[in-house]
Scaffold this active site. Structure first.
Site, short mmCIF file in Angstrom:
data_model
loop_
_atom_site.label_atom_id
_atom_site.label_comp_id
_atom_site.label_asym_id
_atom_site.label_seq_id
_atom_site.Cartn_x
_atom_site.Cartn_y
_atom_site.Cartn_z
N ARG A 179 0.84 -1.19 0.00
CA ARG A 179 0.00 0.00 0.00
C ARG A 179 0.87 1.24 0.00
O ARG A 179 2.07 1.15 0.28
CB ARG A 179 -0.86 0.01 1.28
CG ARG A 179 -1.66 -1.26 1.49
CD ARG A 179 -1.69 -1.66 2.98
NE ARG A 179 -2.25 -3.01 3.14
CZ ARG A 179 -3.54 -3.28 3.31
NH1 ARG A 179 -4.39 -2.29 3.39
NH2 ARG A 179 -3.95 -4.52 3.42
N ASP A 248 -3.41 3.82 3.69
CA ASP A 248 -3.17 2.40 3.94
C ASP A 248 -4.19 1.54 3.20
O ASP A 248 -4.09 0.31 3.21
CB ASP A 248 -3.21 2.08 5.44
CG ASP A 248 -4.47 2.61 6.10
OD1 ASP A 248 -4.75 3.81 5.98
OD2 ASP A 248 -5.19 1.82 6.75
N ASP A 258 -9.75 -3.16 0.33
CA ASP A 258 -10.37 -2.83 1.62
C ASP A 258 -11.80 -2.31 1.46
O ASP A 258 -12.06 -1.11 1.53
CB ASP A 258 -9.50 -1.85 2.42
CG ASP A 258 -8.50 -2.61 3.27
OD1 ASP A 258 -8.39 -3.84 3.06
OD2 ASP A 258 -7.84 -2.01 4.12
P1 AMP Z 1 -9.35 -0.57 8.06
O1 AMP Z 1 -10.15 0.61 8.50
O2 AMP Z 1 -10.14 -1.82 7.91
O3 AMP Z 1 -8.53 -0.29 6.86
O4 AMP Z 1 -8.35 -0.88 9.25
C1 AMP Z 1 -7.45 0.06 9.77
C2 AMP Z 1 -6.45 -0.62 10.69
O5 AMP Z 1 -7.11 -1.20 11.82
C3 AMP Z 1 -5.66 -1.73 10.03
O6 AMP Z 1 -4.36 -1.69 10.54
C4 AMP Z 1 -6.39 -2.96 10.49
O7 AMP Z 1 -5.57 -4.09 10.47
C5 AMP Z 1 -6.81 -2.59 11.91
N1 AMP Z 1 -8.00 -3.33 12.36
C6 AMP Z 1 -9.25 -3.17 11.90
N2 AMP Z 1 -10.11 -4.01 12.53
C7 AMP Z 1 -9.38 -4.73 13.42
C8 AMP Z 1 -9.68 -5.75 14.38
N3 AMP Z 1 -10.91 -6.22 14.56
N4 AMP Z 1 -8.67 -6.25 15.10
C9 AMP Z 1 -7.42 -5.77 14.95
N5 AMP Z 1 -7.09 -4.81 14.08
C10 AMP Z 1 -8.03 -4.28 13.32
MG MG Z 2 -7.26 -1.17 5.68
#
Ligand code: AMP
Ligand code: MG
Length: 488
Positions: A179, A248, A258
């Protein structure tokens, strides 16, 4: 079943990732499986389905595996820099070279905590798993670069969100998981060696032709600007709103990645935002071009230390590159939108023709997808009253002759123009209210048949499937989905 995984990302130094195995789910069950994609990965669907697929796709079969990893990355989230993110709920099983010779990551989402999980549980609720499955496959069949969905399982466990929800694991296939935020991770640490290794790996994996360029890193920057500009233009053309265009969540490969609170819009409005967390509309439909450019400026900044020896020179190379975004995006947008009107090559003069049609949609709160598809119907000599209702007909009166006149300049036959339009204007998109419906059936009744039916329809989005008219219709007032939520 033996899957011949390869592990090229692990040839990078240990600081690029953490070794971590999936944590077993209690009682996984297979919910959705993509046989066509399995085949293209060189895997036999029959063999997979007869060798405990729920164990493979929950990660249980890999709980002792020494090769699985979570990737490190950073990122700008809603404009704020977070130096340490990483795969908090995703684990890379390995890579497979597909039948086209392209290396693909096979990754589990929701298979347990990793060193990057922070306060998260590393798990996914089933709803977002189904959502990503349906939307990413729909995107693929719309012909837009995207990660894909190989499988979805229920975990047999519950996850705690606002309430307790059934858990799930999603198997994502991506041409890589590098990314913009991966580059930011090394740049913020002033880890120039890491940055260089990452750039080299990226070029080898995605853009080997750039090796021949005088300055491959500058060429990489230009190339990523190009693929992301084209990607976002294609999103615009199908009315897609990503919802969380954080750095990201923007892939260096130019794939959509994502699928969180993303959505396809129904009635056309450039200010549309669905994501519950996007309160200021940073990632609204019409902002996606400018935001992509903002993200690419962050990418360019990350690359500064390796673009040139002299900092001044590097800054100038970076600025020049980022400034090209506007023209590239504008022409990609013109091309994508022009073909929706049947134009083989849209030029600057066509800009107002497109804009005016969009304004008519806005004024009438008309359905974006169906209005374009109706124009195609009009070209097939259907009567205007078959295609549009009042007051759209009235609004279109001055515009239609302009459009028809412009079409006379097309060199292709009438049939060719109609075909261009058909293939640029889907009859079927994953409408929010239908997506919610199939999620509800999955979550509340463990019934995955509606999701399969919807996915099947969306695998032929440009084909009139008269028997499925229900899936073409915009939502009734009480069916409108106001907000979408992240998977977290
Ligand atoms: P996202 O908004 O899905 O792109 O996630 C943003 C960040 O939060 C990334 O680093 C994900 O890996 C982390 N993340 C999202 N949901 C979880 C979860 N349930 N447990 C651990 N990390 C999470
Ligand atoms: Mg993400």
């Amino acid at each position: 079943m033996h899957i011949p995984f390869e592990y090229t990302y692990q040839t990078l130094p240990e600081r690029f990732y953490s070794r971590i195995a999936p944590i077993s789910s209690k009682e996984p069950e297979l919910a959705l499986f993509n046989a066509e994609l399995a085949l293209s990965l060189g895997l036999s669907p029959d063999e997979l389905l007869s060798s405990h697929p729920e164990s493979l796709f929950s990660g249980n079969a890999f709980s002792e595996d020494e090769h699985t990893i979570a990737l490190a990355y950073a990122g700008h989230q809603f404009g704020n820099f977070v130096p340490q993110l990483g795969d908090g709920r995703a684990i890379l099983l390995g890579e497979l070279v597909d039948t086209d010779g392209i290396r693909r990551d096979i990754q589990l989402k929701g298979a347990g905590r990793t060193p990057y999980s922070r306060r998260g549980d590393g798990r996914s609720a089933l709803g977002p798993v189904i959502r990503e499955y349906v939307l990413s496959e729909a995107m693929h069949h719309l012909g837009i670069p995207t990660t894909r969905a190989l499988a979805a399982v229920t975990s047999g466990e519950t996850v705690r969100r606002e309430s307790r929800l059934p858990g799930g694991v999603f198997t994502r296939v991506a041409s890589s998981h590098i990314r913009i935020g991966t580059f930011e991770y090394f740049a913020v640490r002033k880890d120039i060696e890491g940055l260089q290794l990452l750039a080299e790996y990226t070029i080898d994996r995605h853009y080997p032709e750039l090796r021949r360029e005088e300055n491959p890193y500058v060429a990489l920057l230009h190339t990523v600007i190009g693929v992301q500009a084209h990607l976002v233009a294609q999103w615009m053309a199908v009315g897609f709103i990503h919802g969380v265009m954080n750095t990201d969540n923007m892939s260096i490969s130019g794939e959509t990645i994502d699928y969180g609170p993303c959505a396809f819009m129904d009635a056309f409005d450039p200010a549309t935002v669905y994501s519950y967390i996007d309160r200021n509309g940073r990632y609204a439909y019409a902002n996606q071009g400018p935001i992509a450019q903002w993200n690419l400026a962050r990418f360019a900044e990350s690359l500064l230390p390796i673009l040139a020896e002299e900092q001044k020179e590097a800054v100038s190379l970076a600025n020049n590159a980022v400034q090209t975004f506007g023209d590239i995006f504008r022409s990609a947008w013109l091309q994508a939108m022009g073909s929706k009107l049947g134009l083989s090559t849209a030029v600057d003069d066509d800009f107002s023709l497109i804009e005016e049609f969009l304004n008519i949609l806005l004024e009438n709160e008309a359905d974006y997808t169906n209005s374009f598809r109706s124009l195609h119907g009009l070209l097939l000599e259907r009567s205007i009253s078959d295609c549009f209702s009042e007051p759209m007909r009235k609004s279109l009166e001055p515009w239609l002759p302009r459009w028809r006149k412009r079409l006379e300049q097309e060199s292709g036959s009438h049939a060719a123009v109609a075909e261009t339009m058909r293939l640029s204007n889907p009859a079927f998109i994953p409408r929010n209210h239908r997506v919610e419906e199939v999620i509800q059936a999955a979550v509340e009744d463990r019934n995955f048949e509606p999701a399969k039916l919807l996915s099947g329809i969306l695998s032929r989005p440009f084909v009139d499937q008269g028997e499925h008219e229900r899936f073409m219709a915009p939502p009734e007032e009480h069916e409108v989905v106001q907000h979408t939520f992240c998977g977290t």
